[in-house]
Motif scaffolding. Structure first.
Motif, PDB file in Angstrom:
ATOM      1  N   ILE A 105       0.855  -1.183   0.000  1.00 11.89           N
ATOM      2  CA  ILE A 105       0.000   0.000   0.000  1.00 11.89           C
ATOM      3  C   ILE A 105       0.894   1.238   0.000  1.00 11.89           C
ATOM      4  O   ILE A 105       2.077   1.175   0.327  1.00 11.89           O
ATOM      5  CB  ILE A 105      -0.961   0.039   1.211  1.00 11.89           C
ATOM      6  CG1 ILE A 105      -0.186   0.078   2.530  1.00 11.89           C
ATOM      7  CG2 ILE A 105      -1.930  -1.133   1.168  1.00 11.89           C
ATOM      8  CD1 ILE A 105      -1.042   0.412   3.721  1.00 11.89           C
ATOM      9  N   LEU A 106       0.307   2.344  -0.380  1.00 11.81           N
ATOM     10  CA  LEU A 106       0.982   3.636  -0.317  1.00 11.81           C
ATOM     11  C   LEU A 106      -0.080   4.702  -0.452  1.00 11.81           C
ATOM     12  O   LEU A 106      -1.205   4.422  -0.849  1.00 11.81           O
ATOM     13  CB  LEU A 106       2.025   3.780  -1.434  1.00 11.81           C
ATOM     14  CG  LEU A 106       1.550   3.734  -2.876  1.00 11.81           C
ATOM     15  CD1 LEU A 106       1.063   5.084  -3.387  1.00 11.81           C
ATOM     16  CD2 LEU A 106       2.677   3.255  -3.762  1.00 11.81           C
ATOM     17  N   TYR A 107       0.268   5.916  -0.102  1.00 14.43           N
ATOM     18  CA  TYR A 107      -0.580   7.009  -0.525  1.00 14.43           C
ATOM     19  C   TYR A 107       0.274   7.943  -1.353  1.00 14.43           C
ATOM     20  O   TYR A 107       1.360   8.332  -0.985  1.00 14.43           O
ATOM     21  CB  TYR A 107      -1.359   7.691   0.603  1.00 14.43           C
ATOM     22  CG  TYR A 107      -0.597   8.343   1.722  1.00 14.43           C
ATOM     23  CD1 TYR A 107      -0.270   9.689   1.657  1.00 14.43           C
ATOM     24  CD2 TYR A 107      -0.264   7.641   2.863  1.00 14.43           C
ATOM     25  CE1 TYR A 107       0.388  10.308   2.699  1.00 14.43           C
ATOM     26  CE2 TYR A 107       0.397   8.249   3.911  1.00 14.43           C
ATOM     27  CZ  TYR A 107       0.718   9.582   3.819  1.00 14.43           C
ATOM     28  OH  TYR A 107       1.373  10.189   4.856  1.00 14.43           O
ATOM     29  N   ALA A 108      -0.247   8.197  -2.547  1.00 14.53           N
ATOM     30  CA  ALA A 108       0.477   9.006  -3.529  1.00 14.53           C
ATOM     31  C   ALA A 108       0.143  10.474  -3.335  1.00 14.53           C
ATOM     32  O   ALA A 108      -0.974  10.814  -2.946  1.00 14.53           O
ATOM     33  CB  ALA A 108       0.089   8.583  -4.941  1.00 14.53           C
ATOM     34  N   SER A 109       1.094  11.326  -3.619  1.00 15.06           N
ATOM     35  CA  SER A 109       0.801  12.758  -3.639  1.00 15.06           C
ATOM     36  C   SER A 109      -0.206  13.011  -4.737  1.00 15.06           C
ATOM     37  O   SER A 109      -0.133  12.399  -5.813  1.00 15.06           O
ATOM     38  CB  SER A 109       2.074  13.565  -3.918  1.00 15.06           C
ATOM     39  OG  SER A 109       2.982  13.446  -2.850  1.00 15.06           O
ATOM     40  N   PRO A 110      -1.198  13.895  -4.484  1.00 15.12           N
ATOM     41  CA  PRO A 110      -2.186  14.197  -5.517  1.00 15.12           C
ATOM     42  C   PRO A 110      -1.494  14.592  -6.827  1.00 15.12           C
ATOM     43  O   PRO A 110      -0.543  15.370  -6.834  1.00 15.12           O
ATOM     44  CB  PRO A 110      -2.980  15.364  -4.924  1.00 15.12           C
ATOM     45  CG  PRO A 110      -2.865  15.154  -3.436  1.00 15.12           C
ATOM     46  CD  PRO A 110      -1.471  14.625  -3.236  1.00 15.12           C
ATOM     47  N   GLY A 111      -1.940  13.967  -7.914  1.00 13.47           N
ATOM     48  CA  GLY A 111      -1.352  14.216  -9.218  1.00 13.47           C
ATOM     49  C   GLY A 111      -0.320  13.180  -9.619  1.00 13.47           C
ATOM     50  O   GLY A 111       0.110  13.132 -10.774  1.00 13.47           O
ATOM     51  N   LYS A 112       0.115  12.334  -8.677  1.00  9.84           N
ATOM     52  CA  LYS A 112       1.128  11.316  -8.971  1.00  9.84           C
ATOM     53  C   LYS A 112       0.531   9.920  -9.115  1.00  9.84           C
ATOM     54  O   LYS A 112       1.254   8.942  -9.284  1.00  9.84           O
ATOM     55  CB  LYS A 112       2.206  11.294  -7.870  1.00  9.84           C
ATOM     56  CG  LYS A 112       2.988  12.576  -7.761  1.00  9.84           C
ATOM     57  CD  LYS A 112       3.785  12.836  -9.017  1.00  9.84           C
ATOM     58  CE  LYS A 112       4.638  14.084  -8.889  1.00  9.84           C
ATOM     59  NZ  LYS A 112       5.378  14.359 -10.113  1.00  9.84           N
ATOM     60  N   GLU A 113      -0.802   9.830  -9.095  1.00  6.77           N
ATOM     61  CA  GLU A 113      -1.450   8.521  -9.159  1.00  6.77           C
ATOM     62  C   GLU A 113      -1.098   7.757 -10.441  1.00  6.77           C
ATOM     63  O   GLU A 113      -0.915   6.539 -10.409  1.00  6.77           O
ATOM     64  CB  GLU A 113      -2.974   8.659  -9.057  1.00  6.77           C
ATOM     65  CG  GLU A 113      -3.454   9.253  -7.753  1.00  6.77           C
ATOM     66  CD  GLU A 113      -3.590  10.781  -7.772  1.00  6.77           C
ATOM     67  OE1 GLU A 113      -4.224  11.326  -6.853  1.00  6.77           O
ATOM     68  OE2 GLU A 113      -3.068  11.428  -8.714  1.00  6.77           O
ATOM     69  N   ASP A 114      -0.986   8.458 -11.567  1.00  3.68           N
ATOM     70  CA  ASP A 114      -0.682   7.778 -12.830  1.00  3.68           C
ATOM     71  C   ASP A 114       0.684   7.095 -12.808  1.00  3.68           C
ATOM     72  O   ASP A 114       0.868   6.039 -13.407  1.00  3.68           O
ATOM     73  CB  ASP A 114      -0.770   8.745 -14.014  1.00  3.68           C
ATOM     74  CG  ASP A 114      -2.208   9.062 -14.388  1.00  3.68           C
ATOM     75  OD1 ASP A 114      -3.127   8.312 -13.969  1.00  3.68           O
ATOM     76  OD2 ASP A 114      -2.421  10.063 -15.095  1.00  3.68           O
ATOM     77  N   PHE A 115       1.655   7.695 -12.123  1.00  2.01           N
ATOM     78  CA  PHE A 115       2.971   7.066 -11.987  1.00  2.01           C
ATOM     79  C   PHE A 115       2.815   5.686 -11.353  1.00  2.01           C
ATOM     80  O   PHE A 115       3.372   4.693 -11.832  1.00  2.01           O
ATOM     81  CB  PHE A 115       3.906   7.947 -11.148  1.00  2.01           C
ATOM     82  CG  PHE A 115       5.177   7.249 -10.742  1.00  2.01           C
ATOM     83  CD1 PHE A 115       6.206   7.072 -11.653  1.00  2.01           C
ATOM     84  CD2 PHE A 115       5.341   6.768  -9.452  1.00  2.01           C
ATOM     85  CE1 PHE A 115       7.383   6.408 -11.292  1.00  2.01           C
ATOM     86  CE2 PHE A 115       6.511   6.107  -9.081  1.00  2.01           C
ATOM     87  CZ  PHE A 115       7.528   5.938 -10.003  1.00  2.01           C
ATOM     88  N   TYR A 116       2.037   5.609 -10.277  1.00  2.00           N
ATOM     89  CA  TYR A 116       1.873   4.343  -9.583  1.00  2.00           C
ATOM     90  C   TYR A 116       0.985   3.375 -10.372  1.00  2.00           C
ATOM     91  O   TYR A 116       1.197   2.162 -10.313  1.00  2.00           O
ATOM     92  CB  TYR A 116       1.352   4.577  -8.163  1.00  2.00           C
ATOM     93  CG  TYR A 116       2.398   5.259  -7.316  1.00  2.00           C
ATOM     94  CD1 TYR A 116       3.505   4.555  -6.853  1.00  2.00           C
ATOM     95  CD2 TYR A 116       2.319   6.616  -7.019  1.00  2.00           C
ATOM     96  CE1 TYR A 116       4.488   5.166  -6.104  1.00  2.00           C
ATOM     97  CE2 TYR A 116       3.299   7.248  -6.270  1.00  2.00           C
ATOM     98  CZ  TYR A 116       4.378   6.520  -5.822  1.00  2.00           C
ATOM     99  OH  TYR A 116       5.361   7.131  -5.090  1.00  2.00           O
ATOM    100  N   ARG A 117       0.016   3.882 -11.115  1.00  2.00           N
ATOM    101  CA  ARG A 117      -0.788   3.016 -11.978  1.00  2.00           C
ATOM    102  C   ARG A 117       0.097   2.286 -12.978  1.00  2.00           C
ATOM    103  O   ARG A 117      -0.109   1.109 -13.262  1.00  2.00           O
ATOM    104  CB  ARG A 117      -1.847   3.832 -12.727  1.00  2.00           C
ATOM    105  CG  ARG A 117      -3.099   4.079 -11.940  1.00  2.00           C
ATOM    106  CD  ARG A 117      -4.203   4.667 -12.822  1.00  2.00           C
ATOM    107  NE  ARG A 117      -5.237   5.219 -11.980  1.00  2.00           N
ATOM    108  CZ  ARG A 117      -5.321   6.509 -11.619  1.00  2.00           C
ATOM    109  NH1 ARG A 117      -4.458   7.382 -12.065  1.00  2.00           N
ATOM    110  NH2 ARG A 117      -6.286   6.910 -10.839  1.00  2.00           N
ATOM    111  N   LYS A 118       1.083   2.982 -13.527  1.00  2.00           N
ATOM    112  CA  LYS A 118       2.007   2.359 -14.483  1.00  2.00           C
ATOM    113  C   LYS A 118       2.814   1.238 -13.839  1.00  2.00           C
ATOM    114  O   LYS A 118       3.331   0.367 -14.537  1.00  2.00           O
ATOM    115  CB  LYS A 118       2.963   3.407 -15.063  1.00  2.00           C
ATOM    116  CG  LYS A 118       2.289   4.394 -15.975  1.00  2.00           C
ATOM    117  CD  LYS A 118       3.274   5.445 -16.433  1.00  2.00           C
ATOM    118  CE  LYS A 118       2.569   6.539 -17.216  1.00  2.00           C
ATOM    119  NZ  LYS A 118       3.485   7.653 -17.532  1.00  2.00           N
TER     120      LYS A 118
END
Length: 145
Positions: A105-118
């Protein structure tokens, strides 16, 4: 234009200039505290990665885990001048490889979600958090209610 990089990935907390950790976190717009608290946080983590371009710290991340079933990624940060070179991806890969077979699990900084989706992370429908400073997290876009 690609830069000529001399990247060094260090998986040890030995000889880290802890003042560089809050500097880097602030540079990328993430939450940070004083260097001593970051030192303690990294020392108490299951694993850590620091990335240097020669001697300049340009990336970092840490992993909290029971080592068997559950792991959490924290403080994944890459200097904006070095983003787009695969540094963040490599930090995440190195940390994930420390606890194979675990849930992450993690919480991404808003706007960085696509990085983690990849990297195959997906949003959770049931994720909940109790933050020490909920107003700051709400203002930062981390919580919905």
């Amino acid at each position: 234009m690609k830069r000529n990089l001399n990247l060094i990935y260090k998986e040890s907390i030995d000889d880290i200039d802890w003042k560089e950790v809050p500097r880097l976190l602030e540079l990328v717009g993430m939450g940070f505290t004083d260097a001593e608290k970051h030192r303690i946080s990294f020392e108490n983590s299951f694993a850590a990665v620091f990335v240097f371009d020669t001697e300049k710290m340009i990336g970092l991340g840490r992993l909290i885990s029971d080592g068997i079933r559950q792991s959490a990624l924290y403080d994944i940060a890459v200097d904006p001048e070095y983003q787009g070179y695969g540094v963040g991806r490599r930090i995440v890969e190195l940390l994930i490889n420390k606890t194979p077979g675990c849930n992450f699990i993690l919480y991404a900084s808003p706007g960085k979600e696509d990085f983690y989706r990849k990297l195959n992370f997906r949003k959770m429908k049931t994720g909940m958090a109790l933050f020490a400073d909920p107003h700051r997290m709400s203002d930062g876009g981390f919580i919905e209610e």
